[in-house]
Design a protein around this motif. Structure first.
Motif, PDB file in Angstrom:
ATOM      1  N   LEU A  18      16.323 -12.144  35.409  1.00 55.20           N
ATOM      2  CA  LEU A  18      15.501 -13.332  35.214  1.00 55.20           C
ATOM      3  C   LEU A  18      15.942 -14.446  36.166  1.00 55.20           C
ATOM      4  CD1 LEU A  18      13.289 -14.893  33.777  1.00 55.20           C
ATOM      5  CD2 LEU A  18      14.964 -15.494  32.003  1.00 55.20           C
ATOM      6  N   SER A  19      17.233 -14.640  36.320  1.00 57.84           N
ATOM      7  CA  SER A  19      17.749 -15.655  37.243  1.00 57.84           C
ATOM      8  C   SER A  19      17.286 -15.374  38.672  1.00 57.84           C
ATOM      9  CB  SER A  19      19.283 -15.698  37.194  1.00 57.84           C
ATOM     10  OG  SER A  19      19.737 -16.130  35.931  1.00 57.84           O
ATOM     11  N   MET A  20      17.336 -14.119  39.097  1.00 62.51           N
ATOM     12  CA  MET A  20      16.895 -13.749  40.441  1.00 62.51           C
ATOM     13  C   MET A  20      15.388 -13.931  40.599  1.00 62.51           C
ATOM     14  SD  MET A  20      19.510 -13.109  42.254  1.00 62.51           S
ATOM     15  CE  MET A  20      18.727 -12.381  43.679  1.00 62.51           C
TER      16      MET A  20
ATOM     17  N   ILE B  58      27.588 -23.815  48.926  1.00 59.67           N
ATOM     18  CA  ILE B  58      27.356 -23.036  47.716  1.00 59.67           C
ATOM     19  C   ILE B  58      28.708 -22.773  47.079  1.00 59.67           C
ATOM     20  CG2 ILE B  58      26.576 -20.823  46.793  1.00 59.67           C
ATOM     21  CD1 ILE B  58      24.551 -20.771  49.121  1.00 59.67           C
ATOM     22  N   GLU B  59      28.806 -23.043  45.795  1.00 55.17           N
ATOM     23  CA  GLU B  59      30.050 -22.835  45.066  1.00 55.17           C
ATOM     24  C   GLU B  59      29.814 -21.831  43.948  1.00 55.17           C
ATOM     25  OE1 GLU B  59      30.731 -26.838  43.841  1.00 55.17           O
ATOM     26  OE2 GLU B  59      31.446 -27.459  45.803  1.00 55.17           O
TER      27      GLU B  59
ATOM     28  N   ASN C 282      24.623 -29.632  42.215  1.00 53.77           N
ATOM     29  CA  ASN C 282      23.458 -29.182  41.456  1.00 53.77           C
ATOM     30  C   ASN C 282      23.890 -27.851  40.847  1.00 53.77           C
ATOM     31  OD1 ASN C 282      21.057 -31.027  42.496  1.00 53.77           O
ATOM     32  ND2 ASN C 282      22.375 -30.569  44.235  1.00 53.77           N
ATOM     33  N   THR C 283      24.103 -27.837  39.546  1.00 52.67           N
ATOM     34  CA  THR C 283      24.777 -26.699  38.935  1.00 52.67           C
ATOM     35  C   THR C 283      23.865 -25.821  38.098  1.00 52.67           C
ATOM     36  OG1 THR C 283      25.403 -28.008  37.011  1.00 52.67           O
ATOM     37  CG2 THR C 283      26.971 -27.924  38.834  1.00 52.67           C
ATOM     38  N   GLY C 284      24.161 -24.534  38.190  1.00 48.09           N
ATOM     39  CA  GLY C 284      23.626 -23.535  37.291  1.00 48.09           C
ATOM     40  C   GLY C 284      24.804 -23.054  36.454  1.00 48.09           C
ATOM     41  N   GLN C 285      24.587 -22.034  35.665  1.00 48.48           N
ATOM     42  CA  GLN C 285      25.663 -21.516  34.822  1.00 48.48           C
ATOM     43  C   GLN C 285      26.829 -20.991  35.671  1.00 48.48           C
ATOM     44  OE1 GLN C 285      25.573 -21.913  31.586  1.00 48.48           O
ATOM     45  NE2 GLN C 285      27.458 -20.849  31.095  1.00 48.48           N
TER      46      GLN C 285
ATOM     47  N   GLY D 273      19.187 -16.864  31.822  1.00 45.83           N
ATOM     48  CA  GLY D 273      18.334 -17.046  32.989  1.00 45.83           C
ATOM     49  C   GLY D 273      18.660 -18.250  33.848  1.00 45.83           C
ATOM     50  N   SER D 274      19.828 -18.835  33.635  1.00 48.61           N
ATOM     51  CA  SER D 274      20.155 -20.072  34.369  1.00 48.61           C
ATOM     52  C   SER D 274      21.435 -19.952  35.205  1.00 48.61           C
ATOM     53  CB  SER D 274      20.290 -21.235  33.385  1.00 48.61           C
ATOM     54  OG  SER D 274      21.374 -21.011  32.499  1.00 48.61           O
ATOM     55  N   MET D 275      21.652 -18.795  35.809  1.00 52.82           N
ATOM     56  CA  MET D 275      22.840 -18.620  36.644  1.00 52.82           C
ATOM     57  C   MET D 275      22.821 -19.537  37.865  1.00 52.82           C
ATOM     58  SD  MET D 275      23.532 -14.553  36.707  1.00 52.82           S
ATOM     59  CE  MET D 275      23.847 -13.644  35.214  1.00 52.82           C
ATOM     60  N   PHE D 276      21.616 -19.835  38.378  1.00 52.63           N
ATOM     61  CA  PHE D 276      21.451 -20.652  39.576  1.00 52.63           C
ATOM     62  C   PHE D 276      20.880 -22.017  39.204  1.00 52.63           C
ATOM     63  CE2 PHE D 276      20.682 -16.201  40.700  1.00 52.63           C
ATOM     64  CZ  PHE D 276      21.640 -16.006  41.680  1.00 52.63           C
TER      65      PHE D 276
END
Length: 86
Positions: A72-74, A50-51, A25-28, A10-13
């Motif tokens: 979940l991430s969305m 955005i990267e 500021n990083t997500g997965q 749940g942490s893609m973003f």
């Protein structure tokens, strides 16, 4: 998070409610950089980037929990957007 899921579930973003200026500021998978000029009185942002970590994206797609994790991430991003707009 939950013993049934990987730590990254749940942490893609990144957490968009608590973005730090001038750093990644990083997500997965996804990262956001909010560039703010130094020393300004008015909080003006000069650039937002955005990267995407495409290697990690491919790894995520191979995970058995990808569909659920993506949903979940969305959902988290949608909630953060709703909170930020109020």
């Amino acid at each position: 998070m939950n013993e049934e899921h990987k730590d990254c579930y749940g942490s893609m973003f990144p957490d968009t409610l608590h973005l730090n200026d001038n750093v990644a500021n990083t997500g997965q998978v996804f990262s956001v950089r909010v560039k703010k000029p130094e020393g300004g009185v008015i909080p003006v942002y000069s650039d937002r980037l955005i990267e995407v970590d495409f290697k990690q994206w491919k790894e995520c797609q191979l995970c058995v929990e990808f569909e659920s994790c993506y949903k979940l991430s969305m959902a988290k991003i949608a909630l953060e957007s709703a909170v930020a707009s109020h």
